[in-house]
Write a protein that holds these residues in place. Structure first.
Motif, PDB file in Angstrom:
ATOM      1  N   PRO A  41       4.806  11.552  11.052  1.00 36.59           N
ATOM      2  CA  PRO A  41       4.104  11.713   9.786  1.00 36.59           C
ATOM      3  C   PRO A  41       2.658  11.267   9.893  1.00 36.59           C
ATOM      4  O   PRO A  41       2.337  10.309  10.587  1.00 36.59           O
ATOM      5  N   VAL A  42       1.791  11.991   9.208  1.00 35.85           N
ATOM      6  CA  VAL A  42       0.383  11.620   9.155  1.00 35.85           C
ATOM      7  C   VAL A  42       0.175  10.788   7.905  1.00 35.85           C
ATOM      8  O   VAL A  42       0.297  11.280   6.796  1.00 35.85           O
ATOM      9  N   ASN A  43      -0.104   9.511   8.074  1.00 36.44           N
ATOM     10  CA  ASN A  43      -0.264   8.624   6.936  1.00 36.44           C
ATOM     11  C   ASN A  43      -1.666   8.710   6.383  1.00 36.44           C
ATOM     12  O   ASN A  43      -2.631   8.851   7.125  1.00 36.44           O
ATOM     13  N   GLN A  92       1.511   9.836   2.964  1.00 33.96           N
ATOM     14  CA  GLN A  92       2.412   8.836   3.536  1.00 33.96           C
ATOM     15  C   GLN A  92       3.797   9.405   3.800  1.00 33.96           C
ATOM     16  O   GLN A  92       4.516   8.923   4.672  1.00 33.96           O
ATOM     17  N   GLU A  93       4.170  10.442   3.062  1.00 33.65           N
ATOM     18  CA  GLU A  93       5.469  11.089   3.267  1.00 33.65           C
ATOM     19  C   GLU A  93       5.418  12.128   4.380  1.00 33.65           C
ATOM     20  O   GLU A  93       6.410  12.803   4.651  1.00 33.65           O
ATOM     21  N   GLY A  94       4.261  12.275   5.016  1.00 31.11           N
ATOM     22  CA  GLY A  94       4.120  13.265   6.075  1.00 31.11           C
ATOM     23  C   GLY A  94       3.780  14.650   5.564  1.00 31.11           C
ATOM     24  O   GLY A  94       3.777  15.607   6.335  1.00 31.11           O
ATOM     25  N   GLY A 110       0.795  -1.223   0.000  1.00 30.39           N
ATOM     26  CA  GLY A 110       0.000   0.000   0.000  1.00 30.39           C
ATOM     27  C   GLY A 110       0.827   1.272   0.000  1.00 30.39           C
ATOM     28  O   GLY A 110       0.270   2.370  -0.021  1.00 30.39           O
ATOM     29  N   ILE A 111       2.150   1.147   0.009  1.00 34.93           N
ATOM     30  CA  ILE A 111       3.019   2.320   0.000  1.00 34.93           C
ATOM     31  C   ILE A 111       3.176   2.825  -1.436  1.00 34.93           C
ATOM     32  O   ILE A 111       3.539   2.063  -2.334  1.00 34.93           O
TER      33      ILE A 111
END
Length: 213
Positions: free
Chosen positions: A118-120, A73-75, A40-41
């Protein structure tokens, strides 16, 4: 085994692009397969595929969604939110992607991550789950998340970023009255002449909101 199937799918898409020619559909399929193979990344390789798809089809919703998810995903939550808001504004009213975008916005806005964490964004499984929900269930889930944030701010009203997330969440949900009310409460929490109040007012203005008298 499932991840291996995604890797096989990515290989198949690469072969199709090489043998049958490039297309937005094939690039999106490639990007999605790469992301799913990575759990999922949305990796740099997946981003390249999605960007290639958008060059050929600027209105491709899946490519736009995954690129925004990669930012989250990278914040880079602010950039992800802006991308999803832009996408939401451009989607037709009956687009099946509207629910997923609204959920992603509410999810990102309502997360109170620890400082520096980070906020995913939602992963691929979350996206699939949201799309399978009924409109009523999806709306109920989003509203529950936002209500939880609202309750936290009643307990701790000195949270600047929390108020900004709440105002934005209500605005995204189309609840203009609640957004204005949240703006008013945020200003009252810090005082009308405070720097925080100026920040709230300026942010709300970008959403077309003004504090109620």
């Amino acid at each position: 085994l499932r991840l291996q199937r995604y890797s096989d799918a990515a290989r198949a898409y690469r072969n199709a692009i090489r043998l049958d020619g490039d297309s937005a559909t094939r690039q999106v399929g490639l990007g999605e397969a790469i992301a799913n193979a990575a759990g999922g990344i949305v990796s740099a390789e997946a981003q390249v595929a999605f960007e290639a798809a958008l060059k050929q089809d600027p209105a491709n919703a899946k490519a736009s969604f995954y690129l925004a998810m990669g930012l989250a995903q990278e914040g880079r939550a602010g950039e992800a939110t802006a991308a999803w808001q832009k996408m939401l504004a451009a989607l037709p009213p009956d687009s099946p992607w509207r629910g997923a975008v609204e959920q992603a916005l509410a999810d990102t806005a309502s997360k109170s991550a620890a400082a520096g964490e980070p906020v995913n964004g939602p992963d691929a499984q979350a996206v699939e789950a949201v799309q399978q929900m009924s409109p009523l269930d999806r709306q109920a889930m989003i509203e529950t998340m936002v209500a939880g944030l609202d309750e936290k701010l009643k307990q701790n009203p000195r949270d600047v970023e929390g108020w900004i997330r709440l105002i934005r969440s209500y605005a995204v949900l189309g609840k203009t009255d609640q957004a204005r009310d949240a703006l008013g409460r945020a200003i009252n929490a810090f005082g009308a002449g405070s720097e925080e109040a100026k920040k709230f007012t300026a942010f709300a203005a970008t959403l077309g909101l003004m504090a109620t008298e």
